[in-house]
Design an enzyme around this catalytic site. Sequence first.
Site, PDB file in Angstrom:
ATOM      1  N   ASP A  99     115.044 -19.595 -74.610  1.00 13.31           N
ATOM      2  CA  ASP A  99     115.443 -18.223 -74.060  1.00 13.31           C
ATOM      3  C   ASP A  99     114.923 -17.321 -74.017  1.00 13.31           C
ATOM      4  O   ASP A  99     114.230 -16.456 -73.701  1.00 13.31           O
ATOM      5  CB  ASP A  99     116.919 -17.555 -73.266  1.00 13.31           C
ATOM      6  CG  ASP A  99     117.321 -17.637 -75.028  1.00 13.31           C
ATOM      7  OD1 ASP A  99     116.730 -18.019 -76.195  1.00 13.31           O
ATOM      8  OD2 ASP A  99     118.317 -17.504 -75.649  1.00 13.31           O
ATOM      9  N   ASP A 102     118.806 -25.533 -77.333  1.00 13.29           N
ATOM     10  CA  ASP A 102     119.267 -23.891 -77.624  1.00 13.29           C
ATOM     11  C   ASP A 102     120.967 -24.433 -78.177  1.00 13.29           C
ATOM     12  O   ASP A 102     121.292 -25.153 -77.010  1.00 13.29           O
ATOM     13  CB  ASP A 102     119.068 -23.201 -76.780  1.00 13.29           C
ATOM     14  CG  ASP A 102     119.078 -22.175 -77.925  1.00 13.29           C
ATOM     15  OD1 ASP A 102     119.296 -21.611 -78.998  1.00 13.29           O
ATOM     16  OD2 ASP A 102     118.404 -20.800 -77.397  1.00 13.29           O
ATOM     17  N   ASP A 104     110.437 -19.165 -78.778  1.00 15.60           N
ATOM     18  CA  ASP A 104     110.669 -19.254 -77.980  1.00 15.60           C
ATOM     19  C   ASP A 104     109.556 -20.280 -77.108  1.00 15.60           C
ATOM     20  O   ASP A 104     109.030 -21.489 -76.972  1.00 15.60           O
ATOM     21  CB  ASP A 104     112.026 -20.090 -77.029  1.00 15.60           C
ATOM     22  CG  ASP A 104     112.906 -20.634 -78.423  1.00 15.60           C
ATOM     23  OD1 ASP A 104     112.881 -20.456 -79.273  1.00 15.60           O
ATOM     24  OD2 ASP A 104     114.578 -19.740 -77.468  1.00 15.60           O
TER      25      ASP A 104
END
Length: 954
Positions: free
Chosen positions: A665, A358, A669
């Site tokens: 997070d 990410d 996801d």
Amino acid sequence: MTRDHNFSALEQYGGVKGLTNLLKTNIVSGLNGDDIDLLKRRNLYGSNTYPLKKGRNFLNFLWEAWQDLTLIILIVAAAASLALGIKTEGVDDGWYDGASIAFAVILVIIVTATSDYRQSLQFQNLNKEKRNIQIEVMRGGRAVKISIFDVVVGDILPLKIGDQVPADGVLVTGHSLAIDESSMTGESKIVRKDQKSPFLMSGCKVADGVGTMLVTGVGINTEWGLLMASISEDTGEETPLQVRLNGVATLIGIVGLTVAGLVLAVLLGRFFTGHTTKSDGSPEFMKGQTSVGDAVDGVIKIITIAVTIVVVAVPEGLPLAVTLTLAYSMRKMMADKALVRRLSACETMGSATTICSDKTGTLTTNQMTVVEAYAGRKKIDPPDDTSQIHPAVVSLLSEGAAHNTTGNVFVPKDGGDVEVTGSPTERAILSWAVKLGMKFDIARSDATVLHVFPFNSQKKRGGVALKRMDSQVHIHWKGAAEIVLASCTSYLDSNGHLQLIEDDEDFFKLAIDEMAARSLRCVAIAYKSYEIENVPSNEESLDQWVLPENDLVLLAIVGIKDPCRPGVNEAVRVCQEAGVKVRMVTGDNLQTAKAIALECGILGSESDVTGHTIIEGKVFREFSEKDREQVAKEIKVMGRSSPNDKLLLVKALQKGGDVVAVTGDGTNDAPALHEADIGLAMGIQGTEVAKESSDIIILDDNFGSVVKVVRWGRSVFANIQKFIQFQLTVNVAALIINVVAAVSSGSVPLNAVQLLWVNLIMDTLGALALATEPPTDHLMQRLPVGRREPLITNIMWRNLFIQAFYQVTVLLVLNFRGTSILHLKSYTREGANDVKNTMIFNTFVFCQIFNEFNARKPDEINVFSGVTKNYLFMGIIAITCILQIIIIEFLGKFTSTVSLSWKLWLASIAIAIFSWPLAIIGKKIPVTKTPLSWYLMGPIQLLRSRLRRPGRCS
């Protein structure tokens, strides 16, 4: 009432408002947070903890440890030896051998049980840490983070997508709130929560929407608490490496048992044919002359010899070494800000070939601030200068910022610093709005929320419908700049006049691109006036209302700076050098993603951008499944990606043979985290749903911590290989020495007690020394370990054979020529044998001590590098040496050894040290990458292929 979902009882108490009055809490600001009040509530209603089922105590581990078949055989042998000794030598001297074996067995059982018990306690502590979730709660009008264990009855808790409901409660306010109650009901149906269905159960997850709840039950007074109190944490999970090692241990054990069986047959044959002699040279068994009792005694001695061969052959330390390595690594990873949720992830991380990371909070600091702003066509510099923005625009911006958020602004009454909470993006926008003059509480009270569309990672925007005091309805939107801009048909200029956006759209797009190129996250804020007559009148219709998202009026575009984390550039470089490819997968637009990728080293330079190096999520998802597999190998940056794009990328990479680690997070996801070989959830910004789907939680949201996890993963596999090399060297050497000696002379130089001591060294102390080696930089300078990498590499086989060959040669020479080499001809035959066997035992132990040093660095010449920094290793070596001296010099009667002169001590040490230059020479012998099994099967295959040539018989 809460447990039975009794709505009529709730109405009798006056609904939620009546409950808050009875519980003496404020529906908006929550409890006052006074320590005395909180303590009273804990005493009255209980704490948000539940009594855990007691783990197994030390006695359970003792019970398990002694049930090993080999140890049971040894206990029987000890009893037989005790009876035999007392019978033949009397009570005063006859009990030594049997008692020594019994003591050694008891010591092995206690050490094994202690080790297992300590690991159990460690896993319990880690599980406790795993359950200690940090949540947000309203106290004294401010949102504060507390441990889930500190929640009390009467607390007001905000809920958003991905949160876990921390206690039983009643919904106060909610918009599109949907709860996944599968953990409690077993049904995967998502349940909508509103004023008609307000009851919330502890342990469930928020699947959609936002809301606030009033806590009515905590801990053991909830269904979740009762359920958890009846379940004990399972720490018996076996990892793939443990399963493989159990198989190796079983196979070697079978070989050992087979050899022991053959030795037993040979020795019994020698005994009953009169080839086994006493100390005076006469046969031990003579047909028709030896009594039944003496024959039985002789057979028991032979069985004891066979059992000692089994003892040394069975490598029961292998599974223990994995447990020790995993437990040690888990504890150290915790210190490196990584909480391991699944043991197998420790191993798998060492094999990772790619990391899909990410951007926000992982590669960047997550400390967001608004650094640029456009109101109309005008760039506001500085961005919080209200003199450059029309008051009407400021008013609308304040209204939208205050309501279109899950964050909160707390202004202390004593005039201290304003506290802003919420997600990093929301904190940045709220802080900017406060600087523009927004009065959060006043703005909130000036309008009523009709409906909320929570921020959605698919649509990348969130909205809210408000009814103002003047009965006007405003719908506010904020989200990804280019997406919100595409829904706008007009904008308010700096003078507060409405202008059509058609002619100026290129200006706004250029402004967005310029900000994105400077690695700024671009967020657009827009609104729309709406006719109140068109708003659904009843609650049920209002809850299903889809907020209008077209014909919007653009209010502002802001650029939010989220700088790269310090050290992330170095961490990315380390990964790339270690053969681990780092890919950025982000929801930001391509320009922002590209700028950050260049800044943190994922892209070396602009010239690296070729083909599909940088790609948009929607472009990637349009490829066919086969094409995606090819394109995925090229991707370094994926921008504007949806959670499904991330999942598709993970699957494509896995099909291409990659071992994929994913960081994430958000709730969305979760599929990618679950599908990846290793899911890494963020501990600070990560939702509970993301954490539940992950294998490891990165507690500081830092990419540098991900790299440390890779190091530890590689360390686990490397440490296990070190221990395998060490233990198999000992096994092979001891097995050959005892088998050759037993078959040739009918006796063994290493007896049961001595072998149990060696077993203790190699199984427990050796495992502890080698399994707790910290990771080195050398581990990150080699390629990842493959999924099917053999446990024993050719390098290990080479080291093992060289060391075992040296030990076997030296010790067999001592066994057959020791009397003359050690100048023992003046001794009696029995005395010479005792000194010779003690010398063999002592030399063998010191060879294993050096072998531990050699096993530390299987593929490096300098085996002593960094050893002084490993205090545990040095401590174990020192303890082993001291115990060896005590065993020979002070406990000779119990270990069938005699005191040695200082010359013989030096000779033992010298023989062991001489294996060091031999190891150095051995490590210069090149090895191929072809597995050893090929060399064993190769000649057979070659012969078969030659025989099958045309014209030859098959």
